[in-house]
Design a protein around this motif. Structure first.
Motif, PDB file in Angstrom:
ATOM      1  N   UNK A 163      47.201  27.818  51.770  1.00 25.19           N
ATOM      2  CA  UNK A 163      47.185  29.246  51.461  1.00 25.19           C
ATOM      3  C   UNK A 163      47.987  29.533  50.192  1.00 25.19           C
ATOM      4  N   UNK A 164      49.161  28.940  50.112  1.00 22.87           N
ATOM      5  CA  UNK A 164      50.019  29.158  48.944  1.00 22.87           C
ATOM      6  C   UNK A 164      49.349  28.680  47.668  1.00 22.87           C
ATOM      7  N   UNK A 165      48.695  27.533  47.732  1.00 25.66           N
ATOM      8  CA  UNK A 165      48.026  26.984  46.552  1.00 25.66           C
ATOM      9  C   UNK A 165      46.865  27.868  46.105  1.00 25.66           C
ATOM     10  N   UNK A 166      46.139  28.434  47.077  1.00 25.02           N
ATOM     11  CA  UNK A 166      45.022  29.310  46.724  1.00 25.02           C
ATOM     12  C   UNK A 166      45.522  30.591  46.062  1.00 25.02           C
ATOM     13  N   UNK A 167      46.594  31.153  46.586  1.00 24.65           N
ATOM     14  CA  UNK A 167      47.174  32.334  45.947  1.00 24.65           C
ATOM     15  C   UNK A 167      47.694  32.000  44.550  1.00 24.65           C
ATOM     16  N   UNK A 168      48.258  30.822  44.392  1.00 26.10           N
ATOM     17  CA  UNK A 168      48.790  30.418  43.089  1.00 26.10           C
ATOM     18  C   UNK A 168      47.676  30.306  42.047  1.00 26.10           C
ATOM     19  N   UNK A 169      46.505  29.841  42.474  1.00 23.33           N
ATOM     20  CA  UNK A 169      45.346  29.770  41.574  1.00 23.33           C
ATOM     21  C   UNK A 169      44.983  31.162  41.077  1.00 23.33           C
ATOM     22  N   UNK A 170      44.959  32.122  41.990  1.00 27.98           N
ATOM     23  CA  UNK A 170      44.612  33.496  41.615  1.00 27.98           C
ATOM     24  C   UNK A 170      45.660  34.097  40.681  1.00 27.98           C
ATOM     25  N   UNK A 171      46.912  33.807  40.947  1.00 22.77           N
ATOM     26  CA  UNK A 171      47.989  34.322  40.081  1.00 22.77           C
ATOM     27  C   UNK A 171      47.867  33.756  38.662  1.00 22.77           C
ATOM     28  N   UNK A 172      47.501  32.486  38.555  1.00 26.84           N
ATOM     29  CA  UNK A 172      47.336  31.898  37.224  1.00 26.84           C
ATOM     30  C   UNK A 172      46.193  32.573  36.465  1.00 26.84           C
ATOM     31  N   UNK A 173      45.095  32.860  37.168  1.00 29.43           N
ATOM     32  CA  UNK A 173      43.971  33.553  36.527  1.00 29.43           C
ATOM     33  C   UNK A 173      44.383  34.967  36.115  1.00 29.43           C
ATOM     34  N   UNK A 174      45.137  35.618  36.981  1.00 27.71           N
ATOM     35  CA  UNK A 174      45.624  36.967  36.679  1.00 27.71           C
ATOM     36  C   UNK A 174      46.483  36.948  35.422  1.00 27.71           C
ATOM     37  N   UNK A 175      47.412  36.018  35.351  1.00 30.23           N
ATOM     38  CA  UNK A 175      48.299  35.919  34.183  1.00 30.23           C
ATOM     39  C   UNK A 175      47.504  35.607  32.910  1.00 30.23           C
ATOM     40  N   UNK A 176      46.499  34.758  33.051  1.00 27.76           N
ATOM     41  CA  UNK A 176      45.675  34.378  31.902  1.00 27.76           C
ATOM     42  C   UNK A 176      44.962  35.593  31.318  1.00 27.76           C
ATOM     43  N   UNK A 180      44.155  39.987  28.130  1.00 28.29           N
ATOM     44  CA  UNK A 180      42.854  40.459  27.664  1.00 28.29           C
ATOM     45  C   UNK A 180      42.733  41.974  27.866  1.00 28.29           C
ATOM     46  N   UNK A 181      43.623  42.715  27.255  1.00 29.18           N
ATOM     47  CA  UNK A 181      43.640  44.167  27.425  1.00 29.18           C
ATOM     48  C   UNK A 181      42.609  44.831  26.514  1.00 29.18           C
ATOM     49  N   UNK A 182      41.981  45.862  27.031  1.00 29.15           N
ATOM     50  CA  UNK A 182      40.999  46.659  26.294  1.00 29.15           C
ATOM     51  C   UNK A 182      40.994  48.039  26.939  1.00 29.15           C
ATOM     52  N   UNK A 183      40.300  49.021  26.335  1.00 29.39           N
ATOM     53  CA  UNK A 183      40.294  50.351  26.945  1.00 29.39           C
ATOM     54  C   UNK A 183      39.888  50.352  28.414  1.00 29.39           C
ATOM     55  N   UNK A 184      38.962  49.470  28.797  1.00 24.68           N
ATOM     56  CA  UNK A 184      38.534  49.449  30.196  1.00 24.68           C
ATOM     57  C   UNK A 184      38.922  48.163  30.930  1.00 24.68           C
ATOM     58  N   UNK A 185      39.862  47.436  30.360  1.00 24.87           N
ATOM     59  CA  UNK A 185      40.458  46.265  31.037  1.00 24.87           C
ATOM     60  C   UNK A 185      41.971  46.404  30.933  1.00 24.87           C
ATOM     61  N   UNK A 186      42.595  46.746  32.034  1.00 30.81           N
ATOM     62  CA  UNK A 186      44.044  46.992  32.036  1.00 30.81           C
ATOM     63  C   UNK A 186      44.650  46.325  33.273  1.00 30.81           C
ATOM     64  N   UNK A 187      44.857  45.039  33.170  1.00 30.11           N
ATOM     65  CA  UNK A 187      45.346  44.286  34.319  1.00 30.11           C
ATOM     66  C   UNK A 187      46.757  44.713  34.715  1.00 30.11           C
ATOM     67  N   UNK A 188      46.886  45.206  35.949  1.00 28.18           N
ATOM     68  CA  UNK A 188      48.199  45.542  36.494  1.00 28.18           C
ATOM     69  C   UNK A 188      48.282  45.299  37.998  1.00 28.18           C
TER      70      UNK A 188
END
Length: 223
Positions: A163-176, A180-188
């Protein structure tokens, strides 16, 4: 079982210190339970089924922030477009197109999360990393949606490391893709973690958890 007030207060205290948003998953629960949690000050509620959400929404206060957390079909978007606060499970470009179209009809910008497939279970929906990147590269013209981040569900297993490893994969994608910020892409927002694994999710960087059974007890389904 009605709302467990003590558990709710403990959860809010635990999560607020980490600046994590609690979405109370109210699917299959009566309006009275939602109202009780609302009266305690809660505003973020999550539903899995469009029909159930449409039934509950008019019966409850208008300042509730409704999160649609289930698998959303394109032909159902029009029903929730007037009021939905955040759609968690966007897993295709076609679905984003429809959300953008329906949002424009209501002169709204609808916030969305892209669902990434991180679990090693075929029943889970979601994008792989290449599909995620392709969508983010092709939404520039969508003026009535805003992609606020990612959502994912870990495998249903007692293997904590998995479970921890799967969440870590998602966190890495999120950080990556946070870059990639744009008017309609605002990762938070990184929405990961449910009743059984939210503590691990928060440790791995979740900013939003979806919790139902801890608050409301087991789900009640009609036979």
């Amino acid at each position: 079982m009605a709302v467990n007030e003590q558990v709710y207060k403990e959860l809010i205290q635990e999560l607020s210190t980490k600046q994590v948003v609690l979405v109370a998953v109210s699917k299959t629960k009566p309006v009275s339970d939602i109202q009780k949690l609302y009266d305690l000050g809660h505003r973020d509620f999550g539903e899995n089924y469009v029909q159930e959400l449409l039934s509950k929404q008019p019966q409850l206060p208008t300042d509730i922030r409704w999160h649609f957390i289930g698998h959303l079909q394109s032909n159902k978007v029009k029903y929730i477009a007037p009021f939905v606060h955040l759609i968690h499970g966007v897993d295709s470009l076609n679905l984003l197109k429809e959300i953008n179209k329906q949002a424009a009809k209501h002169n709204r910008i609808i916030n969305c999360l892209l669902q990434v497939h991180i679990a090693q279970e075929e029943t889970k929906f979601g994008l792989d990393s290449d599909e995620l990147e392709a969508i983010l590269n092709n939404v520039g013209d969508f003026q009535n949606i805003c992609i606020k981040g990612l959502m994912g569900m870990a495998s249903f297993t007692e293997d904590v490391n998995k479970v921890r490893n799967e969440f870590a994969v998602l966190k890495r994608l999120f950080d990556l893709h946070t870059q990639q910020q744009a008017p309609n892409i605002q990762f938070s927002i990184l929405s990961m973690g449910m009743s059984g694994d939210y503590k691990i999710a928060v440790e791995e960087g979740s900013t939003m958890v979806r919790i139902g059974s801890l608050l409301f007890g087991a789900r009640q389904y009609n036979s």
